[in-house]
Motif scaffolding. Structure first.
Motif, PDB file in Angstrom:
ATOM      1  N   VAL A  34       0.825  -1.129  -0.047  1.00  0.00           N
ATOM      2  CA  VAL A  34      -0.062   0.035   0.063  1.00  0.00           C
ATOM      3  C   VAL A  34       0.817   1.441  -0.094  1.00  0.00           C
ATOM      4  CG1 VAL A  34      -1.709   1.296   1.279  1.00  0.00           C
ATOM      5  CG2 VAL A  34      -1.795  -1.342   1.294  1.00  0.00           C
ATOM      6  N   PRO A  35       0.726   2.285  -0.915  1.00  0.00           N
ATOM      7  CA  PRO A  35       1.534   3.290  -1.012  1.00  0.00           C
ATOM      8  C   PRO A  35       1.351   4.213   0.066  1.00  0.00           C
ATOM      9  CG  PRO A  35      -0.002   3.237  -2.867  1.00  0.00           C
ATOM     10  CD  PRO A  35      -0.144   1.712  -2.194  1.00  0.00           C
ATOM     11  N   ASP A  36       2.375   4.831   0.669  1.00  0.00           N
ATOM     12  CA  ASP A  36       2.134   6.006   1.608  1.00  0.00           C
ATOM     13  C   ASP A  36       0.892   7.056   1.427  1.00  0.00           C
ATOM     14  OD1 ASP A  36       3.588   4.653   3.416  1.00  0.00           O
ATOM     15  OD2 ASP A  36       5.570   5.690   2.749  1.00  0.00           O
ATOM     16  N   ARG A  37       1.192   7.412   0.208  1.00  0.00           N
ATOM     17  CA  ARG A  37       0.168   8.550  -0.229  1.00  0.00           C
ATOM     18  C   ARG A  37       0.140   8.310  -1.899  1.00  0.00           C
ATOM     19  NH1 ARG A  37       0.926  15.059   0.933  1.00  0.00           N
ATOM     20  NH2 ARG A  37      -0.958  15.600   0.036  1.00  0.00           N
ATOM     21  N   ILE A  38      -1.313   8.597  -2.198  1.00  0.00           N
ATOM     22  CA  ILE A  38      -1.477   8.528  -3.595  1.00  0.00           C
ATOM     23  C   ILE A  38      -1.968   9.921  -4.157  1.00  0.00           C
ATOM     24  CG2 ILE A  38      -3.128   7.819  -5.352  1.00  0.00           C
ATOM     25  CD1 ILE A  38      -3.620   5.448  -3.506  1.00  0.00           C
ATOM     26  N   THR A  39      -1.167  10.637  -5.020  1.00  0.00           N
ATOM     27  CA  THR A  39      -1.525  11.809  -5.592  1.00  0.00           C
ATOM     28  C   THR A  39      -1.743  11.706  -6.876  1.00  0.00           C
ATOM     29  OG1 THR A  39       0.917  11.875  -6.168  1.00  0.00           O
ATOM     30  CG2 THR A  39       0.429  12.958  -4.077  1.00  0.00           C
ATOM     31  N   PRO A  40      -2.854  12.041  -7.257  1.00  0.00           N
ATOM     32  CA  PRO A  40      -3.506  12.087  -8.614  1.00  0.00           C
ATOM     33  C   PRO A  40      -2.728  13.054  -9.624  1.00  0.00           C
ATOM     34  CG  PRO A  40      -5.043  13.113  -7.243  1.00  0.00           C
ATOM     35  CD  PRO A  40      -3.869  12.602  -6.278  1.00  0.00           C
ATOM     36  N   HIS A  41      -2.437  12.747 -10.609  1.00  0.00           N
ATOM     37  CA  HIS A  41      -1.909  13.615 -11.666  1.00  0.00           C
ATOM     38  C   HIS A  41      -2.788  14.231 -12.643  1.00  0.00           C
ATOM     39  CE1 HIS A  41       2.073  12.268 -10.342  1.00  0.00           C
ATOM     40  NE2 HIS A  41       1.719  10.884 -10.592  1.00  0.00           N
ATOM     41  N   PRO A  42      -2.797  15.856 -12.892  1.00  0.00           N
ATOM     42  CA  PRO A  42      -3.870  16.140 -13.586  1.00  0.00           C
ATOM     43  C   PRO A  42      -3.692  15.805 -15.046  1.00  0.00           C
ATOM     44  CG  PRO A  42      -2.191  17.878 -12.766  1.00  0.00           C
ATOM     45  CD  PRO A  42      -2.028  16.388 -12.284  1.00  0.00           C
ATOM     46  N   VAL A  43      -4.833  15.487 -15.653  1.00  0.00           N
ATOM     47  CA  VAL A  43      -4.812  15.239 -17.139  1.00  0.00           C
ATOM     48  C   VAL A  43      -5.238  16.286 -18.077  1.00  0.00           C
ATOM     49  CG1 VAL A  43      -5.518  13.591 -18.802  1.00  0.00           C
ATOM     50  CG2 VAL A  43      -5.028  12.713 -16.587  1.00  0.00           C
ATOM     51  N   SER A  44      -4.532  16.670 -19.137  1.00  0.00           N
ATOM     52  CA  SER A  44      -4.792  17.635 -19.901  1.00  0.00           C
ATOM     53  C   SER A  44      -6.172  17.299 -20.775  1.00  0.00           C
ATOM     54  CB  SER A  44      -3.754  17.757 -20.977  1.00  0.00           C
ATOM     55  OG  SER A  44      -4.214  18.584 -22.198  1.00  0.00           O
ATOM     56  N   PRO A  45      -7.189  18.214 -20.945  1.00  0.00           N
ATOM     57  CA  PRO A  45      -8.151  17.852 -21.517  1.00  0.00           C
ATOM     58  C   PRO A  45      -8.069  17.346 -23.124  1.00  0.00           C
ATOM     59  CG  PRO A  45      -8.870  19.945 -20.488  1.00  0.00           C
ATOM     60  CD  PRO A  45      -7.125  19.557 -20.233  1.00  0.00           C
ATOM     61  N   SER A  46      -6.945  17.807 -23.534  1.00  0.00           N
ATOM     62  CA  SER A  46      -6.619  17.368 -25.057  1.00  0.00           C
ATOM     63  C   SER A  46      -6.457  15.891 -25.097  1.00  0.00           C
ATOM     64  CB  SER A  46      -5.413  18.313 -25.443  1.00  0.00           C
ATOM     65  OG  SER A  46      -4.167  17.907 -24.750  1.00  0.00           O
ATOM     66  N   ILE A  48      -8.243  13.693 -23.260  1.00  0.00           N
ATOM     67  CA  ILE A  48      -9.447  13.028 -23.263  1.00  0.00           C
ATOM     68  C   ILE A  48     -10.108  13.037 -24.541  1.00  0.00           C
ATOM     69  CG2 ILE A  48     -11.406  12.843 -21.882  1.00  0.00           C
ATOM     70  CD1 ILE A  48      -9.965  14.154 -19.615  1.00  0.00           C
ATOM     71  N   HIS A  49     -10.335  12.023 -25.331  1.00  0.00           N
ATOM     72  CA  HIS A  49     -11.035  11.982 -26.210  1.00  0.00           C
ATOM     73  C   HIS A  49     -11.647  10.496 -26.610  1.00  0.00           C
ATOM     74  CE1 HIS A  49      -7.858   9.625 -28.380  1.00  0.00           C
ATOM     75  NE2 HIS A  49      -6.970  10.522 -27.765  1.00  0.00           N
ATOM     76  N   GLY A  50     -12.618  10.502 -27.395  1.00  0.00           N
ATOM     77  CA  GLY A  50     -13.126   9.056 -27.838  1.00  0.00           C
ATOM     78  C   GLY A  50     -14.050   8.893 -26.635  1.00  0.00           C
ATOM     79  N   VAL A  51     -14.757   9.446 -25.902  1.00  0.00           N
ATOM     80  CA  VAL A  51     -15.926   9.216 -24.961  1.00  0.00           C
ATOM     81  C   VAL A  51     -17.085   9.497 -25.324  1.00  0.00           C
ATOM     82  CG1 VAL A  51     -16.843   9.598 -22.658  1.00  0.00           C
ATOM     83  CG2 VAL A  51     -14.354   9.741 -22.960  1.00  0.00           C
ATOM     84  N   GLU A  52     -18.094   8.584 -25.735  1.00  0.00           N
ATOM     85  CA  GLU A  52     -19.147   8.650 -26.304  1.00  0.00           C
ATOM     86  C   GLU A  52     -20.410   8.194 -25.202  1.00  0.00           C
ATOM     87  OE1 GLU A  52     -19.730   6.698 -29.938  1.00  0.00           O
ATOM     88  OE2 GLU A  52     -17.608   7.197 -30.641  1.00  0.00           O
ATOM     89  N   VAL A  53     -21.474   9.204 -25.270  1.00  0.00           N
ATOM     90  CA  VAL A  53     -22.397   8.794 -24.127  1.00  0.00           C
ATOM     91  C   VAL A  53     -23.617   8.666 -25.170  1.00  0.00           C
ATOM     92  CG1 VAL A  53     -23.753   9.832 -22.507  1.00  0.00           C
ATOM     93  CG2 VAL A  53     -21.321  10.420 -22.552  1.00  0.00           C
ATOM     94  N   PRO A  54     -24.166   7.641 -24.851  1.00  0.00           N
ATOM     95  CA  PRO A  54     -25.538   7.477 -25.659  1.00  0.00           C
ATOM     96  C   PRO A  54     -26.646   8.564 -25.369  1.00  0.00           C
ATOM     97  CG  PRO A  54     -24.899   5.324 -24.491  1.00  0.00           C
ATOM     98  CD  PRO A  54     -24.131   6.339 -23.998  1.00  0.00           C
ATOM     99  N   ASN A  55     -27.316   8.573 -26.334  1.00  0.00           N
ATOM    100  CA  ASN A  55     -28.389   9.871 -26.092  1.00  0.00           C
ATOM    101  C   ASN A  55     -29.483   9.553 -24.904  1.00  0.00           C
ATOM    102  OD1 ASN A  55     -27.323  11.477 -28.066  1.00  0.00           O
ATOM    103  ND2 ASN A  55     -28.702  10.432 -29.831  1.00  0.00           N
TER     104      ASN A  55
END
Length: 69
Positions: A34-46, A48-55
């Protein structure tokens, strides 16, 4: 002192039940690091692609007050 052996589950009982699952987890716990601390890394919006949400899903969320207001 006599060493007692744990009972072996029957071959037909593949699941073993909740008690067997808890025992398996207890035996595996020392192997999980178990890591001592988990630090999330920011992800650039560019990136993030290919996500499709059904209507239907989008309309459902839009109709919910927590998401649409």
């Amino acid at each position: 002192m006599t060493k007692l052996k744990a009972p072996v589950p029957a071959a037909a009982d593949l699941d073993g039940g909740l008690a067997a699952l808890r025992g398996d987890c207890a035996r595996m716990a020392p192997h999980w690091a178990v890591p001592d601390r988990i630090t999330p890394h920011p992800v650039s919006p560019s990136l993030i692609h290919g996500v499709e949400v059904p209507n239907r899903s989008a309309r459902l969320l839009d109709a919910m007050s927590e998401y649409g207001d």
